[in-house]
Motif scaffolding. Structure first.
Motif, PDB file in Angstrom:
ATOM      1  N   MET A  38       0.832  -1.200   0.000  1.00  0.00           N
ATOM      2  CA  MET A  38       0.000   0.000   0.000  1.00  0.00           C
ATOM      3  C   MET A  38       0.864   1.246   0.000  1.00  0.00           C
ATOM      4  SD  MET A  38      -3.129   0.850  -0.173  1.00  0.00           S
ATOM      5  CE  MET A  38      -3.842   2.497  -0.298  1.00  0.00           C
ATOM      6  N   VAL A  39       1.928   1.231   0.778  1.00  0.00           N
ATOM      7  CA  VAL A  39       2.847   2.373   0.800  1.00  0.00           C
ATOM      8  C   VAL A  39       3.449   2.584  -0.583  1.00  0.00           C
ATOM      9  CG1 VAL A  39       4.983   3.282   1.787  1.00  0.00           C
ATOM     10  CG2 VAL A  39       3.348   2.097   3.261  1.00  0.00           C
ATOM     11  N   ALA A  40       3.832   1.503  -1.241  1.00  0.00           N
ATOM     12  CA  ALA A  40       4.417   1.596  -2.585  1.00  0.00           C
ATOM     13  C   ALA A  40       3.393   2.125  -3.583  1.00  0.00           C
ATOM     14  CB  ALA A  40       4.935   0.232  -3.024  1.00  0.00           C
ATOM     15  N   GLN A  41       2.134   1.695  -3.464  1.00  0.00           N
ATOM     16  CA  GLN A  41       1.100   2.180  -4.382  1.00  0.00           C
ATOM     17  C   GLN A  41       0.894   3.683  -4.224  1.00  0.00           C
ATOM     18  OE1 GLN A  41      -3.004   0.429  -4.248  1.00  0.00           O
ATOM     19  NE2 GLN A  41      -3.603   2.601  -4.224  1.00  0.00           N
ATOM     20  N   ILE A  42       0.813   4.146  -2.978  1.00  0.00           N
ATOM     21  CA  ILE A  42       0.635   5.577  -2.745  1.00  0.00           C
ATOM     22  C   ILE A  42       1.825   6.350  -3.305  1.00  0.00           C
ATOM     23  CG2 ILE A  42       0.491   7.356  -0.956  1.00  0.00           C
ATOM     24  CD1 ILE A  42      -1.123   5.339   0.718  1.00  0.00           C
ATOM     25  N   ALA A  43       3.024   5.812  -3.112  1.00  0.00           N
ATOM     26  CA  ALA A  43       4.221   6.481  -3.641  1.00  0.00           C
ATOM     27  C   ALA A  43       4.142   6.588  -5.165  1.00  0.00           C
ATOM     28  CB  ALA A  43       5.470   5.711  -3.221  1.00  0.00           C
ATOM     29  N   ARG A  44       3.698   5.531  -5.832  1.00  0.00           N
ATOM     30  CA  ARG A  44       3.572   5.578  -7.299  1.00  0.00           C
ATOM     31  C   ARG A  44       2.549   6.630  -7.727  1.00  0.00           C
ATOM     32  NH1 ARG A  44       3.989  -0.084  -6.621  1.00  0.00           N
ATOM     33  NH2 ARG A  44       1.716  -0.311  -6.724  1.00  0.00           N
ATOM     34  N   ASP A  45       1.442   6.707  -6.999  1.00  0.00           N
ATOM     35  CA  ASP A  45       0.412   7.690  -7.332  1.00  0.00           C
ATOM     36  C   ASP A  45       0.935   9.113  -7.147  1.00  0.00           C
ATOM     37  OD1 ASP A  45      -1.300   5.681  -7.962  1.00  0.00           O
ATOM     38  OD2 ASP A  45      -2.592   5.894  -6.203  1.00  0.00           O
ATOM     39  N   VAL A  46       1.680   9.336  -6.070  1.00  0.00           N
ATOM     40  CA  VAL A  46       2.262  10.661  -5.832  1.00  0.00           C
ATOM     41  C   VAL A  46       3.276  10.983  -6.923  1.00  0.00           C
ATOM     42  CG1 VAL A  46       3.718  12.008  -4.268  1.00  0.00           C
ATOM     43  CG2 VAL A  46       1.852  10.629  -3.344  1.00  0.00           C
ATOM     44  N   ALA A  95       8.640   6.164   6.060  1.00  0.00           N
ATOM     45  CA  ALA A  95       8.302   5.032   5.196  1.00  0.00           C
ATOM     46  C   ALA A  95       7.899   5.522   3.811  1.00  0.00           C
ATOM     47  CB  ALA A  95       7.180   4.212   5.822  1.00  0.00           C
ATOM     48  N   LEU A  96       7.094   6.583   3.753  1.00  0.00           N
ATOM     49  CA  LEU A  96       6.695   7.147   2.463  1.00  0.00           C
ATOM     50  C   LEU A  96       7.890   7.738   1.722  1.00  0.00           C
ATOM     51  CD1 LEU A  96       3.312   8.865   3.385  1.00  0.00           C
ATOM     52  CD2 LEU A  96       3.631   7.098   1.629  1.00  0.00           C
ATOM     53  N   GLN A  97       8.771   8.402   2.459  1.00  0.00           N
ATOM     54  CA  GLN A  97       9.970   8.961   1.827  1.00  0.00           C
ATOM     55  C   GLN A  97      10.789   7.855   1.177  1.00  0.00           C
ATOM     56  OE1 GLN A  97      13.135  10.452   4.416  1.00  0.00           O
ATOM     57  NE2 GLN A  97      13.494  12.132   2.985  1.00  0.00           N
ATOM     58  N   ASN A  98      10.974   6.762   1.886  1.00  0.00           N
ATOM     59  CA  ASN A  98      11.749   5.654   1.346  1.00  0.00           C
ATOM     60  C   ASN A  98      11.098   5.089   0.087  1.00  0.00           C
ATOM     61  OD1 ASN A  98      13.814   3.351   1.684  1.00  0.00           O
ATOM     62  ND2 ASN A  98      11.872   2.255   1.669  1.00  0.00           N
ATOM     63  N   ALA A  99       9.771   4.924   0.127  1.00  0.00           N
ATOM     64  CA  ALA A  99       9.065   4.377  -1.036  1.00  0.00           C
ATOM     65  C   ALA A  99       9.151   5.316  -2.228  1.00  0.00           C
ATOM     66  CB  ALA A  99       7.601   4.107  -0.668  1.00  0.00           C
ATOM     67  N   LEU A 100       9.062   6.610  -2.001  1.00  0.00           N
ATOM     68  CA  LEU A 100       9.171   7.579  -3.089  1.00  0.00           C
ATOM     69  C   LEU A 100      10.571   7.597  -3.679  1.00  0.00           C
ATOM     70  CD1 LEU A 100       7.060  10.424  -1.491  1.00  0.00           C
ATOM     71  CD2 LEU A 100       6.616   9.434  -3.741  1.00  0.00           C
ATOM     72  N   GLU A 101      11.580   7.533  -2.829  1.00  0.00           N
ATOM     73  CA  GLU A 101      12.943   7.583  -3.333  1.00  0.00           C
ATOM     74  C   GLU A 101      13.322   6.304  -4.075  1.00  0.00           C
ATOM     75  OE1 GLU A 101      15.275   8.760   0.053  1.00  0.00           O
ATOM     76  OE2 GLU A 101      14.865  10.899  -0.324  1.00  0.00           O
ATOM     77  N   ILE A 103      11.493   4.981  -6.204  1.00  0.00           N
ATOM     78  CA  ILE A 103      11.041   5.180  -7.594  1.00  0.00           C
ATOM     79  C   ILE A 103      11.583   6.508  -8.139  1.00  0.00           C
ATOM     80  CG2 ILE A 103       9.017   3.708  -7.393  1.00  0.00           C
ATOM     81  CD1 ILE A 103       7.317   6.240  -7.024  1.00  0.00           C
ATOM     82  N   GLN A 104      12.697   6.959  -7.546  1.00  0.00           N
ATOM     83  CA  GLN A 104      13.428   8.135  -8.013  1.00  0.00           C
ATOM     84  C   GLN A 104      12.619   9.436  -7.930  1.00  0.00           C
ATOM     85  OE1 GLN A 104      13.847   5.021 -10.081  1.00  0.00           O
ATOM     86  NE2 GLN A 104      15.383   4.843  -8.457  1.00  0.00           N
ATOM     87  N   VAL A 105      11.806   9.584  -6.901  1.00  0.00           N
ATOM     88  CA  VAL A 105      11.122  10.845  -6.638  1.00  0.00           C
ATOM     89  C   VAL A 105      11.850  11.530  -5.489  1.00  0.00           C
ATOM     90  CG1 VAL A 105       8.973  11.966  -5.935  1.00  0.00           C
ATOM     91  CG2 VAL A 105       8.898   9.950  -7.418  1.00  0.00           C
ATOM     92  N   ASP A 106      12.435  12.679  -5.767  1.00  0.00           N
ATOM     93  CA  ASP A 106      13.195  13.414  -4.761  1.00  0.00           C
ATOM     94  C   ASP A 106      12.248  13.913  -3.671  1.00  0.00           C
ATOM     95  OD1 ASP A 106      15.446  14.405  -3.597  1.00  0.00           O
ATOM     96  OD2 ASP A 106      15.713  16.090  -4.984  1.00  0.00           O
ATOM     97  N   THR A 107      12.594  13.637  -2.427  1.00  0.00           N
ATOM     98  CA  THR A 107      11.666  13.860  -1.315  1.00  0.00           C
ATOM     99  C   THR A 107      12.382  14.437  -0.104  1.00  0.00           C
ATOM    100  OG1 THR A 107      10.499  11.863  -2.060  1.00  0.00           O
ATOM    101  CG2 THR A 107       9.876  12.751   0.074  1.00  0.00           C
ATOM    102  N   ARG A 108      11.670  15.266   0.639  1.00  0.00           N
ATOM    103  CA  ARG A 108      12.152  15.770   1.920  1.00  0.00           C
ATOM    104  C   ARG A 108      11.069  15.583   2.975  1.00  0.00           C
ATOM    105  NH1 ARG A 108      15.965  15.767  -0.828  1.00  0.00           N
ATOM    106  NH2 ARG A 108      17.587  17.364  -1.120  1.00  0.00           N
ATOM    107  N   VAL A 109      11.471  15.217   4.174  1.00  0.00           N
ATOM    108  CA  VAL A 109      10.558  15.150   5.315  1.00  0.00           C
ATOM    109  C   VAL A 109      10.867  16.321   6.227  1.00  0.00           C
ATOM    110  CG1 VAL A 109       9.850  13.842   7.362  1.00  0.00           C
ATOM    111  CG2 VAL A 109      10.317  12.643   5.217  1.00  0.00           C
ATOM    112  N   GLN A 110       9.826  17.046   6.608  1.00  0.00           N
ATOM    113  CA  GLN A 110       9.959  18.122   7.584  1.00  0.00           C
ATOM    114  C   GLN A 110       9.034  17.831   8.758  1.00  0.00           C
ATOM    115  OE1 GLN A 110       9.505  22.087   6.014  1.00  0.00           O
ATOM    116  NE2 GLN A 110      11.481  22.001   4.984  1.00  0.00           N
ATOM    117  N   THR A 111       9.543  18.007   9.954  1.00  0.00           N
ATOM    118  CA  THR A 111       8.769  17.683  11.151  1.00  0.00           C
ATOM    119  C   THR A 111       8.491  18.937  11.973  1.00  0.00           C
ATOM    120  OG1 THR A 111      10.753  17.237  12.475  1.00  0.00           O
ATOM    121  CG2 THR A 111       9.782  15.385  11.282  1.00  0.00           C
TER     122      THR A 111
END
Length: 248
Positions: A38-46, A95-101, A103-111
Motif C-alpha cells: 500500500m505504501v508503494a502504491q501511494i508512492a507511485r500515485d504521488v 516510510a513514504l519517503q523511502n518508497a518515493l525515493e 522510484i526516483q522521486v526526490d523527497t524531503r521530510v519536515q517535522t
C-alpha cells in the motif's frame, strides 16, 4: 447525489496540491502497522502526479501505529498521548519517503517537532523552495501541538504553502450521507459547501480543519486513496470524489 462518476469539467489547473493521507490508509488490509504494498502504491500515485509538473506536498497521520485520542480516552493524559501520536506520523513519513525515493522521486521530510537526525525541522520558506525544485515534501508530527489533529495540520500546511486544493485520501470515494460500508443505499455527495459540512457534522475532516480551509478558500477533494491512479484522476476532474468548497 450519485454513485456514478463525478464529472466537474472544465477541470481547474492545479499547480500546487496537498494530499492528506491517514495512517489507516497505510495499513492496507492489515489491522496494524504498515502494508509495504500500500505504501508503494501511494508512492507511485504521488510520483505520477509530480510527473505532471504539479507541486506536491503531503501530510500523514499516525493512526495505524498510535491514536492519541483513543489512548487519552482510556486514561492517559491527553497532551502526552498526542505527542506520542505525532511521533507515529514521523515513522509513516519516513516510510513514504523511502518508497518515493525507491522510484526516483526526490523527497524531503519536515517535522513540526525538531529531530534533526532523521528529518528537517519545518521551515515554510525551505519547504516552498523544495517544491520549487520539484521535490515532494512530507510534513510530519502534525502541527507540533497537542489537541490538534493531522487534518488541522493538513489545512494549516495547505494554507501556508499556498496550495490550490487539499485532497483527503480515504477508504471510500467521497462523502456519503451514511456509512457506505454499512448501508448499501448510501448516496455520495458530488459537491458540498463548507457550512453544510460543519452544520451537518458530516465528518469529512474535523471542524478546525474545515474552518481553516474555508477561511483561506482552499477547496477540499475527498476520494479513495485505495484505488490506484485515483490521485491523478481526480485532479483532472474525473473519477469519483466529493468536492467541498463555497457554494456558487
Amino acid at each position: 447525489m450519485s454513485k456514478t462518476q463525478t464529472q466537474l469539467n472544465p477541470a481547474p489547473r492545479y499547480k500546487r496540491v496537498l494530499l492528506k493521507i491517514s495512517g489507516e490508509a497505510l495499513m492496507g488490509n492489515r489491522e496494524y502497522g504498515l502494508d509495504p504494498d500500500m505504501v508503494a502504491q501511494i508512492a507511485r500515485d504521488v510520483g505520477a502526479v509530480r510527473a505532471l509538473g504539479i507541486d506536491v506536498c503531503l501530510v500523514v497521520g499516525g493512526g495505524n501505529i498510535f491514536r492519541g485520542v483513543s489512548v487519552a480516552a482510556a486514561g492517559m493524559e491527553r497532551a502526552s498521548a498526542d505527542y506520542m501520536g505525532m511521533l507515529a506520523t514521523v515513522i509513516n513519513a519516513l516510510a513514504l519517503q523511502n518508497a518515493l525515493e525507491q522510484i526516483q522521486v526526490d523527497t524531503r521530510v519536515q517535522t513540526a517537532i525538531p529531530m534533526d537526525t532523521v528529518a528537517e525541522p519545518y521551515i515554510r520558506r525551505r519547504a516552498e523552495r523544495h517544491m520549487e525544485k520539484g521535490r515532494v515534501v512530507i510534513f510530519a508530527a502534525g502541527t507540533g501541538n497537542p489537541y490538534f489533529t493531522t487534518d488541522t495540520a493538513a489545512a494549516l500546511r495547505a494554507s501556508e504553502m499556498g496550495c490550490d486544493v487539499l485532497l483527503k485520501g480515504t477508504k471510500v470515494d467521497g462523502v456519503y450521507d451514511a456509512d457506505p460500508e454499512k448501508n448499501p443505499d448510501a448516496k455520495r455527495y458530488e459537491r458540498l459547501g463548507y457550512m453544510r459540512v460543519l452544520t451537518d457534522d458530516l465528518g469529512v475532516m474535523d471542524h478546525a480543519a474545515i474552518s481553516l480551509a474555508r477561511e483561506n478558500q482552499i477547496p477540499i477533494l475527498v476520494f479513495s486513496i485505495y484505488r490506484p491512479g485515483a490521485f491523478a484522476e481526480v485532479l483532472s476532474g474525473n473519477g469519483c470524489y466529493t468536492l467541498v468548497k463555497d457554494e456558487d
